[in-house]
Design a protein around this motif. Structure first.
Motif, PDB file in Angstrom:
ATOM      1  N   ARG A 166      20.217  20.926 -24.943  1.00 46.93           N
ATOM      2  CA  ARG A 166      18.907  20.280 -25.112  1.00 46.93           C
ATOM      3  C   ARG A 166      17.883  20.764 -24.084  1.00 46.93           C
ATOM      4  NH1 ARG A 166      20.229  16.315 -28.769  1.00 46.93           N
ATOM      5  NH2 ARG A 166      18.235  15.237 -28.612  1.00 46.93           N
ATOM      6  N   GLN A 167      16.664  20.963 -24.555  1.00 47.85           N
ATOM      7  CA  GLN A 167      15.585  21.453 -23.704  1.00 47.85           C
ATOM      8  C   GLN A 167      14.418  20.477 -23.784  1.00 47.85           C
ATOM      9  OE1 GLN A 167      16.938  23.969 -22.330  1.00 47.85           O
ATOM     10  NE2 GLN A 167      18.197  24.992 -23.861  1.00 47.85           N
ATOM     11  N   LEU A 168      13.746  20.326 -22.668  1.00 42.64           N
ATOM     12  CA  LEU A 168      12.638  19.377 -22.573  1.00 42.64           C
ATOM     13  C   LEU A 168      11.333  19.964 -23.105  1.00 42.64           C
ATOM     14  CD1 LEU A 168      11.448  16.694 -21.259  1.00 42.64           C
ATOM     15  CD2 LEU A 168      10.902  18.159 -19.307  1.00 42.64           C
ATOM     16  N   THR A 169      10.606  19.194 -23.897  1.00 49.69           N
ATOM     17  CA  THR A 169       9.240  19.607 -24.264  1.00 49.69           C
ATOM     18  C   THR A 169       8.298  18.445 -24.001  1.00 49.69           C
ATOM     19  OG1 THR A 169       9.222  18.802 -26.564  1.00 49.69           O
ATOM     20  CG2 THR A 169      10.124  21.011 -26.196  1.00 49.69           C
ATOM     21  N   ASN A 170       7.021  18.757 -23.784  1.00 49.30           N
ATOM     22  CA  ASN A 170       6.030  17.677 -23.671  1.00 49.30           C
ATOM     23  C   ASN A 170       4.629  18.217 -23.942  1.00 49.30           C
ATOM     24  OD1 ASN A 170       4.206  17.369 -20.945  1.00 49.30           O
ATOM     25  ND2 ASN A 170       5.961  18.733 -20.640  1.00 49.30           N
TER      26      ASN A 170
END
Ligand code: TK8
Length: 349
Positions: A166-170
């Motif tokens: 899982r990779q963070l996006t914002n």
């Protein structure tokens, strides 16, 4: 007055019948659109999946499973894949498989750990960091042991597919350190470890089913989310998220589940075919997903996302911040299981 009420009651009943008639007409219609392939006329096995047809979970996973089972049983079974959340989100669909109203589901393990807490071992941050370790768990004794935990829950695990790292996006700003997360509302899966980890990182996590996520990001009721690259790309999250940080903080397995009673009722030769199809499709799905993981980072750049790759030192700041989560959940998961899991992962070559 009483006399007047009767015709009104009848009218109401008539309207209710008409409405429900209309509704069942609609649902029949949408069922007729699915599946797209010709009917085999065999026993129908529905598989629920939240993701779309293009995601490897379906494109290379459930559709491959369908193809193999239908071919090898010569149409004795008709596998119908209901992708795109048509049969409800992970939690709801899995509950319905337990209850027997849906035959199979492909779900992330994280939202359904309420049924078997041991599966939360996967949710411990950074417990898995590479593909070889993942395969060692999936295909080795730990994967078997975990699968067996579902046996008395009305579910039989046929295979481990891959959702992924899982990779963070914002949508707000580039995140290079946990300090950058301060005040950011991050959607998580409905899982206590994920919540605890994002809190430990200083973010403001909020659990929510996947089906509500896109709209929430669009309407800015959440600032960010975390999912593997193929989901970020194929579900077009880049339209509403500008920044991605390659954190790889948690690995999420997809588990292919079938209702236990149905499983027990299948003849041995059919069971064998289902098992072979599950394992074969799992192999193909994992490979396709990993390929997409590699390729789609560039695609995300092309469509305008800012991709942040962390140095080992920067990543360590994240790892240290979430380390206390292990102690918090150790008793619930089981210390021995965590150790066995870590050992199997670390010795994978
Ligand atoms: C799909 C979901 C989803 C998951 C999530 O079945 O909810 O963020 O990663 O992709 O399980």
């Amino acid at each position: 007055m009483f006399k007047k009420q009767i015709p009104m009651f009848l009218a109401a009943l008539l309207i209710a019948m008409l409405v429900s008639g209309c509704l069942s007409g609609t649902s029949k219609q949408s069922q007729q659109q699915e599946p797209k392939k010709a009917s085999t006329g065999g026993k129908v096995i529905k598989i629920a999946s939240v993701l779309n047809d293009q995601h490897p979970a379906n494109a290379n996973g459930t559709f491959k499973f369908k193809e193999i089972v239908e071919a090898k049983t010569k149409g004795k079974y008709e596998i119908q894949v209901y992708s795109g959340n048509q049969l409800g989100d992970d939690v709801k669909a899995t509950q319905n498989v337990r209850a027997g109203s849906i035959e199979m589901v492909l779900t992330s393990a994280a939202p359904v750990t309420g049924m078997a807490a041991e599966f939360m071992v996967f949710d411990l941050p950074f417990i898995l960091t590479n593909d070889k370790a993942v395969d060692a768990i999936f295909d080795g004794p730990v994967g078997k042991k975990l699968a067996a935990k579902l046996d008395d829950k009305g579910l039989h695990l046929l295979a481990y597919y891959e959702n992924g790292f899982r990779q963070l996006t914002n949508s707000a700003r580039e995140v290079k350190t946990p300090a950058d997360l301060k005040g950011l509302k991050i959607r998580t899966m409905e899982n206590p470890i994920h919540l605890a980890a994002w809190r430990a990182l200083g973010a403001n996590p909020t659990p929510m089913p996947f089906s509500e996520l896109f709209t929430s990001m669009q309407q800015k009721t959440v600032d960010g989310q975390e999912n593997p690259i193929p989901t970020i790309y194929l579900m077009k999250f880049y339209e509403v998220q500008k920044y991605a940080t390659l954190t790889g903080h948690v690995y999420t397995p997809f588990i292919l589940l079938i209702n236990s009673q149905l499983w027990a009722s299948l003849p041995a030769e059919d069971k064998k075919i289902f098992e072979e199809a599950a394992l074969e499709s799992a192999k193909i799905e994992r490979a396709a997903n990993r390929e997409m993981n590699r390729k789609q980072v560039d695609e995300l750049k092309k469509v305008g996302m800012t991709i942040t790759v962390l140095s080992p030192e920067q990543l360590k700041v994240f790892q240290d911040a979430v380390a206390p989560v292990y102690a918090e959940f150790e008793a619930k998961i089981g210390k021995d299981l965590i150790n066995e899991f870590k050992q199997a992962a670390q010795s994978a070559k």
